[in-house]
Every structure is written in C-alpha cells, then in structure tokens.
Design an enzyme around this catalytic site. Structure first.
Site, PDB file in Angstrom:
ATOM      1  N   HIS A  15       0.871  -1.188   0.000  1.00  0.00           N
ATOM      2  CA  HIS A  15       0.000   0.000   0.000  1.00  0.00           C
ATOM      3  C   HIS A  15       0.901   1.228   0.000  1.00  0.00           C
ATOM      4  CE1 HIS A  15      -3.791   2.097   1.837  1.00  0.00           C
ATOM      5  NE2 HIS A  15      -3.083   2.941   1.088  1.00  0.00           N
ATOM      6  N   HIS A  17       1.524   4.793  -2.485  1.00  0.00           N
ATOM      7  CA  HIS A  17       1.174   5.619  -3.650  1.00  0.00           C
ATOM      8  C   HIS A  17       2.454   6.258  -4.176  1.00  0.00           C
ATOM      9  CE1 HIS A  17      -3.207   5.509  -2.647  1.00  0.00           C
ATOM     10  NE2 HIS A  17      -2.720   5.314  -1.432  1.00  0.00           N
ATOM     11  N   HIS A 195      -9.381   1.072  -1.493  1.00  0.00           N
ATOM     12  CA  HIS A 195      -9.355   1.732  -0.193  1.00  0.00           C
ATOM     13  C   HIS A 195     -10.775   1.658   0.381  1.00  0.00           C
ATOM     14  CE1 HIS A 195      -5.548   3.278  -1.515  1.00  0.00           C
ATOM     15  NE2 HIS A 195      -5.414   4.133  -0.519  1.00  0.00           N
ATOM     16  N   GLU A 198     -11.209   3.708   5.671  1.00  0.00           N
ATOM     17  CA  GLU A 198     -10.149   4.601   6.176  1.00  0.00           C
ATOM     18  C   GLU A 198     -10.825   5.670   7.046  1.00  0.00           C
ATOM     19  OE1 GLU A 198      -8.063   6.798   3.138  1.00  0.00           O
ATOM     20  OE2 GLU A 198      -6.446   7.431   4.493  1.00  0.00           O
ATOM     21  N   ASP A 276       1.873   3.989   2.768  1.00  0.00           N
ATOM     22  CA  ASP A 276       0.862   4.838   2.135  1.00  0.00           C
ATOM     23  C   ASP A 276       1.494   5.976   1.332  1.00  0.00           C
ATOM     24  OD1 ASP A 276      -1.755   5.423   1.457  1.00  0.00           O
ATOM     25  OD2 ASP A 276      -2.338   6.255   3.394  1.00  0.00           O
ATOM     26  N   ASP A 277       1.807   7.089   1.976  1.00  0.00           N
ATOM     27  CA  ASP A 277       2.396   8.257   1.299  1.00  0.00           C
ATOM     28  C   ASP A 277       3.568   8.739   2.148  1.00  0.00           C
ATOM     29  OD1 ASP A 277       0.237   8.804  -0.839  1.00  0.00           O
ATOM     30  OD2 ASP A 277      -0.913   8.642   1.022  1.00  0.00           O
TER      31      ASP A 277
HETATM   32  N1  ADE Z   1      -4.383   8.769  -2.115  1.00  0.00           N
HETATM   33  C1  ADE Z   1      -3.160   8.810  -1.601  1.00  0.00           C
HETATM   34  N2  ADE Z   1      -3.186   8.459  -0.314  1.00  0.00           N
HETATM   35  C2  ADE Z   1      -4.475   8.181  -0.009  1.00  0.00           C
HETATM   36  C3  ADE Z   1      -5.142   7.743   1.150  1.00  0.00           C
HETATM   37  N3  ADE Z   1      -4.517   7.530   2.308  1.00  0.00           N
HETATM   38  N4  ADE Z   1      -6.472   7.565   1.085  1.00  0.00           N
HETATM   39  C4  ADE Z   1      -7.130   7.790  -0.062  1.00  0.00           C
HETATM   40  N5  ADE Z   1      -6.543   8.187  -1.175  1.00  0.00           N
HETATM   41  C5  ADE Z   1      -5.230   8.382  -1.167  1.00  0.00           C
HETATM   42 ZN    ZN Z   2      -3.596   4.781   0.367  1.00  0.00          ZN
END
Ligand code: ADE
Ligand code: ZN
Length: 333
Positions: A15, A17, A195, A198, A276-277
């Site tokens: 997971h 991006h 997703h 969340e 994630d990011d």
């Molecule tokens: N795009 C990038 N990170 C995300 C996240 N945590 N939730 C939804 N979309 C995303």
């Molecule tokens: Zn994500």
C-alpha cells in the site's frame, strides 16, 4: 535492537502511492525543472504545510504536489528514488499504486507517466533485485464514466498492470459507484483492490467485498465496528493493508497506542504494515514497523508474522511466498 531486526526482515510493501513518495527536495527540483510555481518558499514551509486534520486536507496538498510531475524523466526519477529507498529498507517486493487521472486531467498522457515508472521498475530490479507490480487506482471523487475511460486508456499497457484500485476522497463515494467498471476490469484480467474503511464506516468495506470483488482491502480500520465483518475477515483471510503513520497523520486515530492493527492481528486477521504516502506522513516502511512495535508492544515474532503476511497478501506466486516465509521463519530461531 528491534530496529536492527526490522531492517533485517525481508518485507513486501502493498500500500504505497508513488505520488506520495515525492519528497520536498524533489518537489522543488521538479518545480524548477518544469517551471511550475509552488506556494512554498522553503523546505521548512513545506513541512509546515504537512499538518493535516483529515484525508481531504491531505489530498488537496498531495494533488498540488503532483502537479510538478510532467515528463517521462520526472516519473522515472520519482519511482527510482522510492525503489532505491525501499531496497535499502530490505523491501524485497512492492506493489505500487499510481493515479492516472491526477496526470491525464492535467494533460500528461498515459504513456508519459507509465513508461517512466515502468523503466524505473526494470532498472531497480536489475540493480537491487527488488520485484514490483503496478496497481492503477481510479479517483473515487471523479465519475464512474471517467474511471471507465481511464481503464480504456490503460489497455495498451495492461500486461504491466496487475490490478485496479480505488482511492481519493472516501466519504460520499462508496464502492458501489464503481461496480460496473470493476466488473469490466475483472473481465479484462485485472485483479482488484480498494481503499475502504479509512474514514468511512464498515459498510464501505462490505461494499468493496461484495461489489468490487477485491483481493485486499486498503486500510480497513473501521472493520472493528462490525463483528460479522471481523468474523468474515478471519474466515476468508482477506488481507487488510494498514498504514499506521498515515492514520495518525490524518487523524484516523488520535494516538498510535489506539490503533487497531495489533488487536486485529491477535484476532487472526491477515493484516499488513505499509507506508501509504511516506513523503507526507513522516516515515517509510521500517519506521511504520518501529512505530507500532513501540506503541503496541509488538515483539520480534509479531513483526515477523506481519512481514510473512505481507508476502502472503501479495500477488506473488506461491513458490515465492513460501521462499520468503521460510527465510523469515529462519530469522526467529
Ligand atoms: N491517495 C493517496 N493516499 C491516499 C489515502 N490515504 N487515502 C485515499 N486516497 C489516497
Ligand atoms: Zn492509500
């Protein structure tokens, strides 16, 4: 000591991006290269802007950041930088999300970003031995018709895309909205992930299971609200790709000691740890493992089980999963 063990553990990341790996230094470099104006004067300004109180606040900053990505070289550099870091953290395999619409909506054609990303994957495999898959996400705040067009745009590159996914603003955009386009993707041979749960309630997770026929749920935090769903997740071992530092930064949880990843693991769900990011949330994969081990008192054997889950939940072949399971198990004796 646990830090050394985490570094030594072979891991998969499921997971992640790619656009979320754009570090502030590269943001400035690409903005200068492509003559894109940024609302920041300095790296310190950027760090100031990275204080979020919700998913939407983050997404606004994240899409603005992605606007510096223009050329094939930019996408190569972004992807290669992440894979270099991933290999250094002993990530052996990674399944990376990308958001075509974030780029096509700005006039950057599919082949520009896709070829840059794909070349970087090949280079990293040759140089570091890391294996990769690419997962194309639809932006759920846009329409199902736009997702369908994106699927059509992807067809020339389909052999290098393992799955389709669903991301962006969750609440108000339930999985059902994309049922038809996911059915079309499945009929074309793509696997599916989404997703779900969340920020939105457990219904969204059921929606992804029942309407999108997913192989994994990305996040899935809200599953704890629904006992039937928990029982289903234990029974089917449908994996959750959880992202602890992301959930902390986006205020999904107020403190990591309240994150449900450890209790879900103890209940017998197939949970995995992911970043994630990472450029926005203050840590790559090893930092996520370290943070939960500290906040939730997880021991080496628990972290090893989570790393085994990361391979089990991947789209690797069974022989490769078994090889990693054996390698990780051997670290514990
Ligand atoms: N795009 C990038 N990170 C995300 C996240 N945590 N939730 C939804 N979309 C995303
Ligand atoms: Zn994500």
């Amino acid at each position: 000591m646990l830090e050394d063990f985490i570094q030594e553990l072979p891991k998969a990341e499921l997971h992640l991006h790619l656009e979320g790996t754009l570090e502030p230094e590269m943001l400035f470099e690409l903005a200068a290269r492509n003559k894109v104006a940024l609302p920041y004067e300095s790296i310190a300004d950027v760090h100031d802007a990275y204080r979020f109180s919700s998913l939407q606040e983050f997404l606004d900053v994240y899409y603005r950041g992605a606007s510096v990505l223009r050329t094939e070289q930019d996408f190569f550099d972004l992807t290669y930088a992440y894979l270099t870091r991933a290999a250094a953290q002993n990530i052996r395999h990674t399944e990376m999300f990308f958001d075509p619409q974030t780029h096509t909506e700005r006039g950057v054609p599919f082949e520009i970003f896709f070829v840059g990303m794909r070349e970087a994957c090949q280079r990293a495999r040759d140089e570091f031995g890391i294996s990769t898959h690419l997962i194309m996400c639809f932006l759920r705040h846009l329409s199902a018709e736009q997702a369908d067009q994106t699927l059509t745009d992807a067809l020339p590159f389909a052999q290098d895309i393992i799955a389709v996914g669903l991301d962006s603003s969750e609440i108000g955009h339930p999985p059902e909205k994309f049922g038809e386009v996911f059915e079309r993707a499945i009929s074309l041979g793509f696997k599916t992930v989404a997703h779900a749960g969340e920020e939105a309630p457990a219904d969204y997770i059921w929606g992804a299971i029942n309407h999108l026929r997913v192989s994994r749920i990305d996040h899935g935090v809200s599953c704890s609200e629904d006992d039937d769903l928990l029982a289903h997740l234990v029974q089917t071992q449908l994996p959750l790709t959880m992202c602890p530092l992301s959930n902390l930064k986006l205020k999904v949880v107020d403190d990591l000691s309240n994150h449900n990843i450890a209790s879900l693991y103890k209940l017998g769900l197939c949970v995995t740890v992911n970043s994630d990011d990472p450029a926005y949330f203050g840590g790559y994969l090893n930092e996520n493992y370290a943070a939960i081990s500290e906040a939730l008192a997880l021991k080496a054997r628990d972290l090893a089980a989570l790393a085994i889950n990361s391979f089990e939940a991947s789209f690797l072949k069974d022989e490769e999963k078994a090889r990693y399971r054996n390698e990780i198990t051997a670290l514990l004796v």
